[in-house]
Design a protein around this motif. Structure first.
Motif, PDB file in Angstrom:
ATOM      1  N   PRO A   1      -6.113  -7.053   3.013  1.00 21.13           N
ATOM      2  CA  PRO A   1      -5.254  -6.023   3.512  1.00 21.13           C
ATOM      3  C   PRO A   1      -4.667  -6.258   4.852  1.00 21.13           C
ATOM      4  O   PRO A   1      -5.559  -6.697   5.746  1.00 21.13           O
ATOM      5  CB  PRO A   1      -6.077  -4.631   3.281  1.00 21.13           C
ATOM      6  CG  PRO A   1      -7.485  -5.322   3.812  1.00 21.13           C
ATOM      7  CD  PRO A   1      -7.650  -6.520   3.062  1.00 21.13           C
TER       8      PRO A   1
ATOM      9  N   GLN B   1      -5.910  -0.230  -3.790  1.00 23.71           N
ATOM     10  CA  GLN B   1      -6.398  -1.864  -3.990  1.00 23.71           C
ATOM     11  C   GLN B   1      -7.480  -1.791  -5.273  1.00 23.71           C
ATOM     12  O   GLN B   1      -7.271  -2.561  -5.896  1.00 23.71           O
ATOM     13  CB  GLN B   1      -7.093  -2.158  -2.777  1.00 23.71           C
ATOM     14  CG  GLN B   1      -7.632  -3.681  -2.922  1.00 23.71           C
ATOM     15  CD  GLN B   1      -8.388  -4.098  -1.556  1.00 23.71           C
ATOM     16  OE1 GLN B   1      -7.369  -4.564  -0.470  1.00 23.71           O
ATOM     17  NE2 GLN B   1      -9.468  -4.249  -1.357  1.00 23.71           N
TER      18      GLN B   1
ATOM     19  N   SER C   1      -1.287  -5.445   7.864  1.00 19.69           N
ATOM     20  CA  SER C   1      -0.379  -4.522   8.469  1.00 19.69           C
ATOM     21  C   SER C   1       0.552  -5.249   9.565  1.00 19.69           C
ATOM     22  O   SER C   1       0.115  -5.782  10.412  1.00 19.69           O
ATOM     23  CB  SER C   1      -0.901  -3.286   9.078  1.00 19.69           C
ATOM     24  OG  SER C   1       0.152  -2.768   9.949  1.00 19.69           O
TER      25      SER C   1
ATOM     26  N   TRP D   1      -5.411   3.495   1.038  1.00 14.75           N
ATOM     27  CA  TRP D   1      -4.893   2.056   0.555  1.00 14.75           C
ATOM     28  C   TRP D   1      -6.237   1.467  -0.169  1.00 14.75           C
ATOM     29  O   TRP D   1      -5.840   0.692  -0.938  1.00 14.75           O
ATOM     30  CB  TRP D   1      -4.578   1.051   1.582  1.00 14.75           C
ATOM     31  CG  TRP D   1      -5.580   0.705   2.942  1.00 14.75           C
ATOM     32  CD1 TRP D   1      -5.746   1.241   3.860  1.00 14.75           C
ATOM     33  CD2 TRP D   1      -6.704  -0.242   2.832  1.00 14.75           C
ATOM     34  NE1 TRP D   1      -6.914   0.875   4.589  1.00 14.75           N
ATOM     35  CE2 TRP D   1      -7.437  -0.210   3.920  1.00 14.75           C
ATOM     36  CE3 TRP D   1      -6.894  -1.426   1.773  1.00 14.75           C
ATOM     37  CZ2 TRP D   1      -8.426  -1.133   4.316  1.00 14.75           C
ATOM     38  CZ3 TRP D   1      -8.068  -1.829   2.092  1.00 14.75           C
ATOM     39  CH2 TRP D   1      -8.829  -2.162   3.302  1.00 14.75           C
TER      40      TRP D   1
ATOM     41  N   SER E   1      -1.079   4.042   5.362  1.00 18.68           N
ATOM     42  CA  SER E   1      -1.591   4.706   3.978  1.00 18.68           C
ATOM     43  C   SER E   1      -3.026   5.126   4.061  1.00 18.68           C
ATOM     44  O   SER E   1      -3.942   4.247   4.583  1.00 18.68           O
ATOM     45  CB  SER E   1      -1.589   3.298   2.938  1.00 18.68           C
ATOM     46  OG  SER E   1      -2.129   3.868   1.804  1.00 18.68           O
TER      47      SER E   1
ATOM     48  N   VAL F   1      -0.611  -1.436   5.127  1.00 24.96           N
ATOM     49  CA  VAL F   1      -1.675  -0.611   5.032  1.00 24.96           C
ATOM     50  C   VAL F   1      -2.037   0.256   6.227  1.00 24.96           C
ATOM     51  O   VAL F   1      -2.680   1.250   6.442  1.00 24.96           O
ATOM     52  CB  VAL F   1      -2.800  -1.280   4.781  1.00 24.96           C
ATOM     53  CG1 VAL F   1      -2.824  -2.127   3.815  1.00 24.96           C
ATOM     54  CG2 VAL F   1      -3.280  -2.269   6.187  1.00 24.96           C
TER      55      VAL F   1
ATOM     56  N   ALA G   1       0.795  -1.309  -0.017  1.00 28.31           N
ATOM     57  CA  ALA G   1      -0.067  -0.076  -0.186  1.00 28.31           C
ATOM     58  C   ALA G   1       0.896   1.253  -0.241  1.00 28.31           C
ATOM     59  O   ALA G   1       0.557   2.373  -0.196  1.00 28.31           O
ATOM     60  CB  ALA G   1      -0.870   0.094   1.204  1.00 28.31           C
ATOM     61  N   GLN G   2       2.215   1.097   0.157  1.00 29.12           N
ATOM     62  CA  GLN G   2       3.107   2.346   0.179  1.00 29.12           C
ATOM     63  C   GLN G   2       3.929   2.303  -0.791  1.00 29.12           C
ATOM     64  O   GLN G   2       5.029   3.080  -1.025  1.00 29.12           O
ATOM     65  CB  GLN G   2       3.885   2.248   1.634  1.00 29.12           C
ATOM     66  CG  GLN G   2       3.368   2.384   2.845  1.00 29.12           C
ATOM     67  CD  GLN G   2       3.822   2.259   4.103  1.00 29.12           C
ATOM     68  OE1 GLN G   2       4.952   2.631   4.033  1.00 29.12           O
ATOM     69  NE2 GLN G   2       3.274   2.022   5.241  1.00 29.12           N
TER      70      GLN G   2
END
Length: 641
Positions: A257, A222, A259, A218, A215, A212, A182-183
């Protein structure tokens, strides 16, 4: 392991595969029966293999560390080494074993967990990672019960072998996790092309969007990734409608998603006793959703493997059809049926003769690959030499010359290592494109080049042939002539850093050492002037280009010979089969009427059985595809919110 439903698609698949296998045996095609048996060979493996793949810096190694609860287990700041993968499976203790492929055979060496990066990372020790095929890691992580996670090289790496290793791993995969960040930038063309290859080999695929936590958009990224995937699949299917069956499921694959950062923070809060806050962070991390998908893959691995078995069975049935139709024609009361069938076989033999001619012509064309290799090397070497030429022209004072000469060996070495990877990548693409076209023209499957992780060719002869040749070899001081140059710092100030420009640093073969390219003593003999430095660089680059070209020409020649041998074997096998069918058809007229009726009835029975099995196979394929799509299904979370 759960017991399969006796009326479910998996159980029916096993019965179906047995029926196809038996039919191939009754038809005298043990070769086809073996193909199906080999495909089903992994059925009893109770460990689900999940390949984790993605481009570099997409967060896959950190994701794996988080999943197994060991943040520092796998190196997260460098890609997995060429021709290597990391296997994580459950065991009573935390251990690591390096597997090497050597001339003397496979070798296994236990190592400390702390030294894993030395053997498996592109930033590790070049000597230690030489010949490493895999690093097998065991740890007592509940998630790994019945699961084996496989960390693979980045699919975008310029180092030859990375992509091939990952694609090869998919042959043994029950599922694929494909990571995107996402980055980072949205999914790129080469990633989509990899996914298309992956979809040919594995049905159970999930996309994991990492990083994510920081972000804010995100979700929009996506959606952009999904849109790019949809466009790619639509265009590919428009060009070749037959790819719809394999590429279509990519559009239905789940997106998860996650993290790792939030998951690690949750564990930290849990250790502090702040359970409520830990549970909140864990939910936001998305890891629970991902783990449910992984457990779903494990529990439904039979569905994923079954899809592969069905594909093999349908291929076997297609191959059995020709023989059955021959028997029907041979047993016909109308001689015209045999004549027509013979004409078809003769036409195929004529076409095969034409293919043999095209094979010879193609082989001649393939010989020119070597010349194209030389052109690629020359262009790439000139590309990195020019910035040095430009920089040399700016050196005005003796102090600038001295500083430049001090930094030159390491700078040139880094440039060569980076450009070597790009050269090999270019050559590999050239060879694959040319040899694929050659194979496709002969009706063969696309080639898989057996690329190895090639280090730069040894250039020690440059020293021997150069200025050191005048010295007594016994007087060469390795500490003075090699180590100082090869152990210089990785960062260069001022002019040396500016020289590299867009050429990135890539440690392909650090053990070569800068002095192998240009010995310290050789440099000391170069007069400190623009003309002398420029001339020395040109001479050295010319030698490097020559050595690289020879090394790559050998590599391409090996690939070419392998593909051409495969083509020859295929042509011989097809000719033998056609000549056997022709002989059977020609002798049919000498059989008695009773034998002809028996042959016709046998052929008709087999055609009916093949048609029935083919219909059932397509139905099973649809059921299994639906089952695979449902693996791990769970409500999507909203990490980072």
């Amino acid at each position: 392991m759960t017991t399969p439903d006796p009326n479910g698609p998996v159980t029916r698949l096993l019965r179906y595969a047995n029926e196809v296998h038996s039919l191939a045996g009754r038809c005298g095609r043990e070769d086809l029966a073996k193909v199906l048996a080999a495909c089903a060979g992994r059925w009893k493996d109770e460990c689900t293999d999940i390949v984790v793949a993605g481009a570099q810096k997409r967060g896959k190694s950190r994701l794996l560390n988080t999943l197994v609860g060991h943040p520092d287990l796998l190196p997260v700041d460098a890609d997995v080494a060429t021709n290597c993968f990391l296997s994580l499976r459950r065991g009573p203790a935390l251990t690591a074993v390096v597997h090497r492929s050597t001339d003397g055979g496979p070798v296994q060496t236990p190592i400390t967990v702390e030294s894993i990066p030395d053997y498996a990372s592109m930033r590790g020790d070049a000597g230690k990672r030489r010949d490493v095929v895999s690093v097998d890691i065991t740890l007592d992580a509940p998630l790994l019960d019945g699961l084996r996670l496989l960390d693979t090289p980045g699919v975008d790496s310029l180092t030859v072998g990375h992509r091939q290793v990952t694609v090869a791993m998919l042959q043994r995969a029950d599922a694929l996790l494909f990571t995107l960040s996402a980055q980072d930038q949205p999914v790129l063309r080469h990633e989509l092309e990899f996914l298309a290859e992956a979809a040919e080999r594995v049905q159970a695929i999930a996309f994991v969007l990492t990083k994510v936590e920081d972000s804010a958009n995100w979700q929009s990224l996506q959606e952009e990734n999904k849109a790019r995937l949809r466009t790619f699949v639509t265009q590919a299917v428009a060009e070749n409608p037959a790819r719809a069956a394999t590429l279509g499921p990519l559009l239905e694959a789940p997106w998860i998603p996650v993290s790792s950062k939030l998951a690690e923070a949750a564990e930290a809060k849990r250790r502090e006793g702040r359970r409520e806050r830990a549970d909140t962070l864990r939910a936001r991390s998305g890891m629970d959703v991902l783990e449910r998908h992984l457990r779903g893959f494990a529990e439904g691995r039979e569905s994923a493997r079954g899809a592969t078995v069905v594909a093999a069975a349908l291929s076997v049935l297609g191959a059995l059809t020709a023989g059955a139709e021959d028997d029907v024609a041979a047993g016909s009361d109308d001689e015209g049926d045999v004549t027509a069938r013979l004409a078809e076989v003769e036409a195929e033999l004529t076409g095969l003769a034409e293919l043999a001619g095209r094979r010879r012509a193609g082989a001649v064309a393939n010989t020119f690959l070597g010349r194209e290799v030389a052109g690629i090397v020359a262009a790439r070497v000139a590309e990195i030499r020019q910035p040095y030429e430009n920089a040399i022209a700016t050196l005005k004072t003796q102090a600038q010359l001295e500083k430049y000469m001090a930094e030159l060996p390491e700078s040139v070495q880094r440039s060569l290592e980076a450009i070597w990877s790009q050269i090999v990548y270019d050559v590999e693409n050239l060879a694959k494109g040319t040899l694929n076209a050659f194979a496709r023209d002969l009706g063969l499957d696309p080639v898989e080049l057996a690329a190895d992780g090639r280090a730069m060719p040894s250039l020690t002869q440059v020293q021997v042939k150069g200025d050191l040749a005048a010295d007594d070899p016994g007087q060469v001081d390795l500490v003075r002539d090699v180590l100082p140059a090869s152990s210089m710092g990785l960062s260069f100030g001022g002019l040396a850093a500016a020289l590299l420009g867009p050429v990135g640093f890539l440690l392909v073969a650090p053990a070569i050492g800068a002095a192998i390219f240009m010995g310290r003593r050789s440099l000391e003999k170069v007069q400190r002037s623009q003309a002398a430095i420029r001339g020395a660089l040109r001479d050295q680059f010319a030698v490097v280009a020559r050595e690289m070209t020879l090394d790559l020409e050998r590599m391409v020649a090996t690939w070419r010979v392998g593909v051409e041998q495969t083509a020859d074997e295929s042509l011989v096998r097809r000719r033998k089969e056609l000549e056997g069918r022709r002989a059977e058809l020609k002798t049919s007229s000498t059989r008695s009427a009773a034998d002809r009726r028996k042959a016709r009835q046998s052929g008709e029975d087999r055609i009916a059985a093949i048609a029935s099995l083919t219909t059932r196979g397509h139905e099973l394929r649809k059921e299994l595809a639906a089952a695979v799509a449902a693996l791990g299904a769970a409500p999507a979370g909203t990490p980072g919110s």
